[in-house]
Design a protein around this motif. Structure first.
Motif, PDB file in Angstrom:
ATOM      1  N   PHE A  74       0.265  -1.407   0.024  1.00  0.00           N
ATOM      2  CA  PHE A  74      -0.154  -0.229  -0.067  1.00  0.00           C
ATOM      3  C   PHE A  74       0.646   1.288  -0.110  1.00  0.00           C
ATOM      4  CE2 PHE A  74      -3.466  -2.902   1.537  1.00  0.00           C
ATOM      5  CZ  PHE A  74      -3.771  -3.012   0.243  1.00  0.00           C
ATOM      6  N   GLY A  75       2.042   0.935  -0.089  1.00  0.00           N
ATOM      7  CA  GLY A  75       2.982   2.267   0.070  1.00  0.00           C
ATOM      8  C   GLY A  75       3.351   2.950   1.030  1.00  0.00           C
ATOM      9  N   HIS A  76       3.247   2.752   2.048  1.00  0.00           N
ATOM     10  CA  HIS A  76       3.225   2.893   3.297  1.00  0.00           C
ATOM     11  C   HIS A  76       4.638   3.174   4.018  1.00  0.00           C
ATOM     12  CE1 HIS A  76      -1.796   3.263   3.711  1.00  0.00           C
ATOM     13  NE2 HIS A  76      -1.540   2.613   3.277  1.00  0.00           N
ATOM     14  N   LEU A  77       5.360   4.164   3.452  1.00  0.00           N
ATOM     15  CA  LEU A  77       6.758   3.922   3.657  1.00  0.00           C
ATOM     16  C   LEU A  77       7.678   3.874   4.948  1.00  0.00           C
ATOM     17  CD1 LEU A  77       9.527   4.298   3.191  1.00  0.00           C
ATOM     18  CD2 LEU A  77       9.403   6.226   2.966  1.00  0.00           C
ATOM     19  N   ARG A  78       6.073   4.779   6.149  1.00  0.00           N
ATOM     20  CA  ARG A  78       6.355   5.569   7.877  1.00  0.00           C
ATOM     21  C   ARG A  78       6.266   4.240   8.152  1.00  0.00           C
ATOM     22  NH1 ARG A  78       9.442   6.085  10.973  1.00  0.00           N
ATOM     23  NH2 ARG A  78       9.056   7.462  12.517  1.00  0.00           N
ATOM     24  N   ILE A  79       5.557   3.781   8.141  1.00  0.00           N
ATOM     25  CA  ILE A  79       4.981   2.292   8.524  1.00  0.00           C
ATOM     26  C   ILE A  79       5.693   1.188   8.728  1.00  0.00           C
ATOM     27  CG2 ILE A  79       2.931   0.412   8.790  1.00  0.00           C
ATOM     28  CD1 ILE A  79       1.075   3.040   8.502  1.00  0.00           C
ATOM     29  N   LEU A  80       6.153   0.737   7.442  1.00  0.00           N
ATOM     30  CA  LEU A  80       7.430   0.013   6.990  1.00  0.00           C
ATOM     31  C   LEU A  80       8.722   0.000   7.642  1.00  0.00           C
ATOM     32  CD1 LEU A  80       7.929  -2.374   4.878  1.00  0.00           C
ATOM     33  CD2 LEU A  80       9.228  -0.343   2.942  1.00  0.00           C
ATOM     34  N   GLN A  81       8.932   1.707   7.724  1.00  0.00           N
ATOM     35  CA  GLN A  81       9.998   1.643   8.689  1.00  0.00           C
ATOM     36  C   GLN A  81       9.925   1.674  10.286  1.00  0.00           C
ATOM     37  OE1 GLN A  81      10.146   6.396   7.239  1.00  0.00           O
ATOM     38  NE2 GLN A  81      12.330   5.156   5.810  1.00  0.00           N
ATOM     39  N   ILE A  82       8.746   1.828  10.587  1.00  0.00           N
ATOM     40  CA  ILE A  82       8.614   1.586  12.068  1.00  0.00           C
ATOM     41  C   ILE A  82       8.889   0.133  12.722  1.00  0.00           C
ATOM     42  CG2 ILE A  82       6.592   1.555  14.072  1.00  0.00           C
ATOM     43  CD1 ILE A  82       6.459   4.269  12.418  1.00  0.00           C
ATOM     44  N   LEU A  83       8.332  -0.633  11.652  1.00  0.00           N
ATOM     45  CA  LEU A  83       8.415  -2.159  11.536  1.00  0.00           C
ATOM     46  C   LEU A  83       9.223  -2.795  11.286  1.00  0.00           C
ATOM     47  CD1 LEU A  83       4.645  -2.977   9.298  1.00  0.00           C
ATOM     48  CD2 LEU A  83       4.954  -3.073  11.754  1.00  0.00           C
ATOM     49  N   VAL A  84      10.508  -2.669  10.741  1.00  0.00           N
ATOM     50  CA  VAL A  84      11.779  -2.631  10.195  1.00  0.00           C
ATOM     51  C   VAL A  84      12.458  -2.617  11.993  1.00  0.00           C
ATOM     52  CG1 VAL A  84      14.175  -2.158   9.397  1.00  0.00           C
ATOM     53  CG2 VAL A  84      11.678  -2.766   7.847  1.00  0.00           C
ATOM     54  N   ASN A  85      12.343  -1.361  12.433  1.00  0.00           N
ATOM     55  CA  ASN A  85      12.735  -0.253  13.347  1.00  0.00           C
ATOM     56  C   ASN A  85      12.545  -1.459  14.359  1.00  0.00           C
ATOM     57  OD1 ASN A  85      14.725   1.050  12.070  1.00  0.00           O
ATOM     58  ND2 ASN A  85      13.529   2.745  12.230  1.00  0.00           N
ATOM     59  N   SER A  86      10.990  -2.195  14.697  1.00  0.00           N
ATOM     60  CA  SER A  86      10.166  -3.005  15.566  1.00  0.00           C
ATOM     61  C   SER A  86      11.188  -4.021  15.282  1.00  0.00           C
ATOM     62  CB  SER A  86       9.260  -2.723  15.813  1.00  0.00           C
ATOM     63  OG  SER A  86       8.828  -1.606  15.880  1.00  0.00           O
ATOM     64  N   GLY A  87      12.248  -4.870  14.616  1.00  0.00           N
ATOM     65  CA  GLY A  87      12.208  -6.034  14.506  1.00  0.00           C
ATOM     66  C   GLY A  87      11.761  -6.230  13.703  1.00  0.00           C
ATOM     67  N   ALA A  88      11.148  -6.511  12.589  1.00  0.00           N
ATOM     68  CA  ALA A  88      10.344  -6.885  11.755  1.00  0.00           C
ATOM     69  C   ALA A  88      10.981  -7.795  10.661  1.00  0.00           C
ATOM     70  CB  ALA A  88       9.320  -6.174  10.545  1.00  0.00           C
TER      71      ALA A  88
END
Length: 181
Positions: free
Chosen positions: A10-24
């Motif tokens: 869906f192109g939600h870059l900020r959410i992607l970044q948060i998930l990656v930073n949270s260990g996804a």
């Protein structure tokens, strides 16, 4: 699809970044084998593609899904010119064929994506490359009744007389229907 893949889709870059930073786990796949790159490329989300390529480690640019398609294939198939340009600029392999032997050229021509097809012609993909059935991009465009794509490929030098290797049942029915009584 997990939350990380959905954010790329869906192109939600900020959410992607948060998930990656949270260990996804960044090397996840959907049941169809789609990766973060596949999802972002198919939907044309260039900022997400840039984040994936620039900020994540060990991302395989030419990873294939269960159909044997790369992110480059997905961008071409779905008419995502900006994503296609980004992937080309990132050094993706242009010559990869999917499990049916289709190149990005076949997929763009078969779906009628003229702008993407023009870009693929401009980067000099082989116009006469055949898939597993012996179809060229010109065959795919003609089969999909995409007049603009047929004209573009002919202007670019596609062989108007190229023959397929495999006759399909639908081809045979058409031939039989065209025979004089």
């Amino acid at each position: 699809m997990n939350a990380l893949l959905l954010s790329a889709w869906f192109g939600h870059l900020r959410i992607l970044q948060i998930l990656v930073n949270s260990g996804a786990k960044i090397h996840c796949e959907s049941k169809d084998g789609l990766t973060l790159l596949h999802c972002a490329a198919q939907k044309g989300h260039v900022p997400v593609l840039a984040f994936i390529m620039e900020d994540l480690e060990d991302v395989d640019l030419d990873h294939v899904d269960k159909l044997g398609r790369t992110a480059f294939h997905r961008a071409a198939e779905h008419g995502q010119l900006d994503a296609l340009d980004f992937l080309v600029g990132s050094g993706c392999d242009h010559s990869v064929k999917d499990k049916e032997g289709n190149t990005a050229l076949h997929l763009a021509a078969g779906r009628g994506h003229v702008a993407v097809l023009q870009r693929l012609v401009d980067i000099r993909l082989d116009l006469e490359e055949q898939n597993a059935e012996g179809l060229t991009a010109l065959h795919a465009a003609a089969e999909g009744t995409h007049l603009d794509c047929v004209q573009l490929l002919l202007r670019a030098g596609s062989s108007v007389n190229a023959l397929t290797q495999v006759a399909r049942p639908s081809d045979c029915r058409l031939l039989l229907a065209a025979e004089p009584s």
